[in-house]
Structure formats: structure tokens, C-alpha cells
Write an enzyme that holds these catalytic residues in place. Sequence first.
Site, short mmCIF file in Angstrom:
data_model
loop_
_atom_site.label_atom_id
_atom_site.label_comp_id
_atom_site.label_asym_id
_atom_site.label_seq_id
_atom_site.Cartn_x
_atom_site.Cartn_y
_atom_site.Cartn_z
N GLY B 11 68.33 45.76 94.84
CA GLY B 11 69.16 46.95 94.70
C GLY B 11 68.30 48.19 94.50
N GLY B 15 68.85 52.53 89.21
CA GLY B 15 68.06 51.62 88.39
C GLY B 15 66.90 51.00 89.14
CB VAL B 79 70.18 39.07 97.12
CG1 VAL B 79 70.06 37.89 96.16
CG2 VAL B 79 68.86 39.80 97.25
CD GLU B 170 83.02 64.67 89.68
OE1 GLU B 170 82.25 65.14 88.84
OE2 GLU B 170 82.76 63.64 90.34
CD GLN B 315 69.30 60.57 82.86
OE1 GLN B 315 68.56 59.86 82.19
NE2 GLN B 315 68.86 61.35 83.82
#
Lengths: 447, 447
Positions: B11, B15, B79, B170, B315
Site C-alpha cells: 500500500g 502510511g 496482494v 465537503e 497525519q
Amino acid sequence: MSSLPHVVIVGAGFGGLAAARALGDAPVRVTVVDRRNHHLFQPLLYQVASAALNPSDIAVPIRAVLRPYKNVRTLLGEVRSVDVDTRTVTLDQGSLAYDHLIVATGAGHSYFGHDDWAAHAPGLKSLDDATAIRRKVLLAYEAAEREQDPAVRRALLTFVVVGAGPTGVELAGALAEIGHHAMAGEFRAFAPEDVRVLLLEGADRVLPPFEPASSAAAAQQLAKLNVEVRTGARVTHIDAEGVMLGDERIAARTVLWAAGVQGSRLGAALGGPTDRAGRVEVDAQLRLPGHPEVFVVGDLAAASSEGKAVPGVAQGAIQGGQFAAAVIQAELQGRTLAPFRYVDKGSMATIGRRAAVAEIGGRRLRGTLAWLAWMVVHIAFLIGFRNRVLVLLSWAWAWLTFRRGARLITGGFVPLPAPGDVAAPPQDGAGGNTRGPQRVEASRPAA
Amino acid sequence: MSSLPHVVIVGAGFGGLAAARALGDAPVRVTVVDRRNHHLFQPLLYQVASAALNPSDIAVPIRAVLRPYKNVRTLLGEVRSVDVDTRTVTLDQGSLAYDHLIVATGAGHSYFGHDDWAAHAPGLKSLDDATAIRRKVLLAYEAAEREQDPAVRRALLTFVVVGAGPTGVELAGALAEIGHHAMAGEFRAFAPEDVRVLLLEGADRVLPPFEPASSAAAAQQLAKLNVEVRTGARVTHIDAEGVMLGDERIAARTVLWAAGVQGSRLGAALGGPTDRAGRVEVDAQLRLPGHPEVFVVGDLAAASSEGKAVPGVAQGAIQGGQFAAAVIQAELQGRTLAPFRYVDKGSMATIGRRAAVAEIGGRRLRGTLAWLAWMVVHIAFLIGFRNRVLVLLSWAWAWLTFRRGARLITGGFVPLPAPGDVAAPPQDGAGGNTRGPQRVEASRPAA
């Protein structure tokens, strides 16, 4: 209160949009029907296919372009048939009655009777074609990075373009730049030199509609980009593994079609005579014989001007659309117009960085000058200020960095074409690479 | 010559990419596997769905980002499974052995057990999701322009967003701007006021993760944009015709899902404990219990920091990826690291033109100031200079013109949802419109 005549325009390419704009202030009601919601600047389509531009950089919503004209409405719909006797256009839902009809649905690909080639050698007419080609090209690189069999990897890194007209030349040049520059340094399993681009042409020179001197200049510039040009090449077979030229097989996982065109389906549906390429033969006023209220303009028309065939280029369509609009307005005022006269504003094809050819007003340009002329003309004719700015910026960025900004594979995950184990990861530093699962197991601490 | 440890990262979201970059200079070999070729800036995905930005404005090829790191290779692949005992990752083709594994495959949608709703209420996680939603929204307008039945037209012009977290808020704000400004003047069959946008939320306020004062500010700003907010609204059914809230039916042809998330499939495949949302419970070093060589970071991890859950935001993923990379490097040096500590850099949500809320370091912002802060932060965190420039320009253009630049319907022609005849074309000037096929036939000259 009188009811104004109703003009139906089918297709919002260069021809249809030019007609609609020309009728924007006229005493008629106009309905524009297109199966897509956007007008496409087709001359730059190959730049979307080669990941230099975004789809929306070269397309604008039709209804946004036509918003200023209160007498024009835009419908998203597919025309299924036209009845020229009852003057009715049948859509996927409902129908439209017209007083005047302008058919401008353009052309698609012709595989010269080999429709089974279409699945293996996609052509380039729509944004969906362009993103599909972009996806195919980028996936070939991804598969090559994972491939262990050198022969399969070679086939994955071989790109064949069939047809060396302007689109074919532009595609081949762009593919060469992608392979040799844009993705350099990003792959670990092969080098830029392993990428091969072939351009096949049945005629004896590239860019057959241009003058021989321009063809020679283009061939030279293609050679500099390491494009292998084969003229007099007759493709006899195409499948998932590559191309046959008589007895010779070229193993290539990516084959793109830029050879024949065929007038769109709606041409034959009008019932008039068509030529071998399916284009509708029109009179000197671009009208269907026997139906002065039906016009055919752009790539779908087999039109002539002063005894010469009008070429299937943007200018031919724009001038045809404007002319059809003028004929309708003249008729409403009881006037008649002189026959259609095509003004040749020149032809150009770009090949790569500072490489192009142009023929403008009897003058031939090549190299940097032709390339600059090509850029100026294409920016000038793009619809929409925003698009011009974004395209200029994308080009400036690509020019400065050698990179392409739109390298997206979209459309969901599909397993890569080549089976086999994944190659071992790179070692930091030189040396052989013998790392395998055994090794990993040996170094594993007892859990 | 020693063989370096092999780190596999699955991925390349926030991260995974943070981990890969942090390991870029470390004495390890790194393989990054992703089923897509691009890293996506998810916080701006709703702007692609609402036609303000292009897909490639918010995405960069993963291998282009990782090109500087010679010890990192990128593989496009899916995967299929992970065997933590043999330390093997099985791909769609072949497999990879690892010494360290970082799983960062994120989360998808949860329809809370109503998987049949997915077909009628698409969610927003990938670029393909975003272009599908853009297509759905734009096609609803096109169908409304052709629709004759007022009730059907109303349903076509009603847009429902389920879930009022940041994404839902949004999306709803953007849908309202599209309807009331961006396409004004382009349709002949309805007015901007006919467009209705509803935002449904099960909790008692919008933006539940924010402080109540921010929620109130957001609700006020949504009301100004004519978004109808319904809090405490429990959706009990969704189908092609609309949404049920208990006994109340809201007829809407476009329903978008921004409610629940669910950890990706690979989480459960690791064999460790997961929470109700399918997220993997990890230890203080973000590791799978019993497998110190396996890390889970980002939205797929149920991680905590100082006793509090780490939120599923960019974050959290970035800091988690960097931390996992640091743990691996520390281990190689024989050191151990203190537990993961999440640093909250604040939260923000934008609603529309000069409308947003933000909570940064204990301070609350709203309106223009929050909106400017939102823009600065989102531009700053976008990867790639080119993307930043293009996004800034697109925003500036949208701000100046109230228009959206990426209003493309791609994906081929599909007949519009609503059957029925095509509405009559507009008359030039006021008055009724009685023109029909009979009329046309009457005015037709004998051919």
C-alpha cells in the site's frame, strides 16, 4: 407570434460546434445533440494517450461553450436514426422534428475488413480511447518490471504504431520520449535502451498527405528519437502477441492503430450515396442530394472544393459547419450562396521536442521553427482560456523536466498480462542477487 | 557481500509512502506493492468527484515519487494473502519473501450490513470512485434537461449525501455550488433553484469528531449554501429511487455514501485480533501481536497513543509509517524505541467559497480564515510541484469564474435513466411552446 425554424445539429465536434456558434444569433431555434457531454480538441488527443495532458485539458462541456446563445439548447443523447422524409431524428429516448438538419458525427476507425484486429490494436478517437491506450502503455511497463522471461519482457517493451499519418507520427514520437526519457530511472529490471518503438506505414514514406520533402524531414527526426520506421510495410495479421508483416513476426504486447478511418454509422442511415470510406457525398452546398434541408459536414462528408477533395482535418470541419450555417441563414433571407470553398490554412505534425514539420501557405518548416508554429496554432485553437493556460503549463513543465504529468492508470485493478514469479528485489550496491525464500526462512528468528 | 534485510510495504497511501521514504537511505532493500500505480491525495478526492479538479492533479505515480531511492523498487500488483509464519506475501502473480512487513492498505466503505445499498449510494475512496460519482452527478443534470415529468425531474435534481463527517460536508457543499452556481445558465428546462442538496447525519450534529462550536459553525455555513441538513436521521433503506428515513421517502436519483468505513480485507488475513470496523489491533510499536516483524499503519490499524485512539486521518498514517520505519532501523542497530506517540496537528473541513471550519492547537477558526488555512495546508501537503501549481490555478479559476473545469462525463455512452419524450426546444423570446412534429410536417416543402 411566429414559431422559428428548428435546426438540429448532430455531433458537437469541430463542424457541429462551428455551425451552432454561427447560428447563435440567428432567428432560428437550435438543438445540439451529442452522445458525449464534451467537445474534444482531437488534434491533441495523442497527448492524453501518451500521458502528457489530462483529459479535461483538451475537452470542454458542450453546454458551457454554448451557454451564451439563448436560442441554442444542448442535449446529451445518441441519435439512433434519421428519417429524412418525415424530418425526424430518433434518439435513444424520444425524437426531434427538424426544419434543417446538420449531421456532423465524424469518423471512426477502419480496420480494412479485419475487425478482429480492433481488440488488439486500439485506435484513438475519443477520450475513453486515449485513457485506454494510456493504461495499456503504462501497464506494459509495469508488467515488464515484474517479468522474468527476457523474451516476454522484450515484447512488453516493444510498441508498434500502425499508420504514419500525423496521428501515427505523433504517437510514435511520444512513445519514444516516454520510453527513453520520461520514465528513466524509475525501473529496476530494464533500461531505457530496452524500449523499442516501431512505426509501420503501407505507403513508401511517412506523412503521405504531405510533400515528399516534409516526409523526409519527419523520417529524419523520427530516427533521431530512435523510432524504427518501416515504410512499404503491409500488416497481414494482428493478435495479442504482436504483428505479422507477411512472414515476419514482430513480438509486441502494445499495438496501436492509426491507419484507416470510416465515416460514422449515421452517414449510411441518411440514405444518400456514400464513398468507400462510408462518407456521404454532398453537393456544392454540402447538402444531401435531394434534401436541401440536410447538411453533412466534417469528416463524415465527402465534400469537394474547386474540384479537389476537402481533407478530413479540423479546418475542413470548421469551415463546413460555418458554411452550412450561412446557407441556412441565406435561405431564410431568400438568398443563395456560392459553392463551398475550402481555404487551406496549412498542415502540421509534431514529432517530439523541437521536432515537427509544417506546410503553411506554400512554405515548408521543420525542426524547432515548425515545432513552435505547431504549439502556437494548437494553443490558439483550444477552446477556453483555462485550458490554454493549463496546457501551456503542462508543456512547459514537460519541457523543463522531461516528465509527463498525467501518468495515471485508472479503471480498477486487472492482473498484469505476463504470468511468472516476481523478480528478486534490487541489492544495494553491485553483485549477484541470490536472495530467495530459503534465505529468508534461515534468517527468521524463532517466533 | 552481505544480503540486506528485505522490507515489503503493502500500500502506497500516506502510511506506506511515508515508510518507504523514511527507509530510502537505510541499509535495507525495500519493495513497495500497490494495486494502483499512483499515490492519491485522498483529502481532495471530493474535488474530483465534484468536477473541480482533475484526477491527475491529486495523484502522482508511486514510482516517480520513489525514484530517488535506489534501494526501493515499486511493483504494481495485488496482494492476495500474507503468510506471517513463512513470511511470504502472495501477489496476483508470484510471491515475495520479507524480513519486515508494513501493511498499509487503508479502509473501504462499510454499509453497516446493507451491502445492497452500495450499488445505489457509491462511496469515495479511489479515483475511479470519484470519476464514477462525477459521471453520476453530471448525468443527472443531463437527464433532467431532457425529462418532461416534473416529479422525475425533481428526483433527478435532488442530491443526497449520507454522513456528515468531513467528506460528507465537503461533498454536500460542493454539490450545492455546482447546482446553484457552476452550471447556471446552461440548462433550458430548469433553474438553479430547482436543485436540492440534502445532508443526512445519524448523530445530533454535523462533523461529530469536531467540537460542538465548530459543528454549529459548519451547519450555519451549510445553510447559507442552501444545503438542507438533517441530523438524527437514520437511513433505513436506499434504492435506485431514493432514500427512506423510517417512513419518510426522499425521492433522489443521486445518493452518495460518506458514512461508515471498514478496514481493508488484508487486515483480517493477518490472523491477529481486529475491532468491529475490521481494523487490526496493534501494540505500542504498531506491530502485530506475536509478530514483531509485521507492522500495520494508517486507517487499517486500531492504534492508540497515550491511551487515546489514533484517528483515521492522513497525519495518523504518515506518522505511523514514519514510526514503523524508525522501529525497523532502531532494531537493526540493536536499539528499541519508545511507544508510538501521535501528534495532533489539527483538523479542518471546508464547506464552500470562504466557508470552512478548523481546529488547530486548541484554536477554532471559521469562515474565510479557516478556508484560507485549509487551502494553504492542502496545497502544502500535495506531493509534486506541478500538482501544487495546477491545483492553485484551478482553484483560482474556479474562484474567479464560479465554474468547474473538469466537468467530463467519460466511460462511453449509456442511455439516460429517465424514459420519455424529449422536451420541446426553447423559443427565442417568451411565450408558449407548441411546436411538434405535425407543425414541422406542415411547413415542409414538397421534396
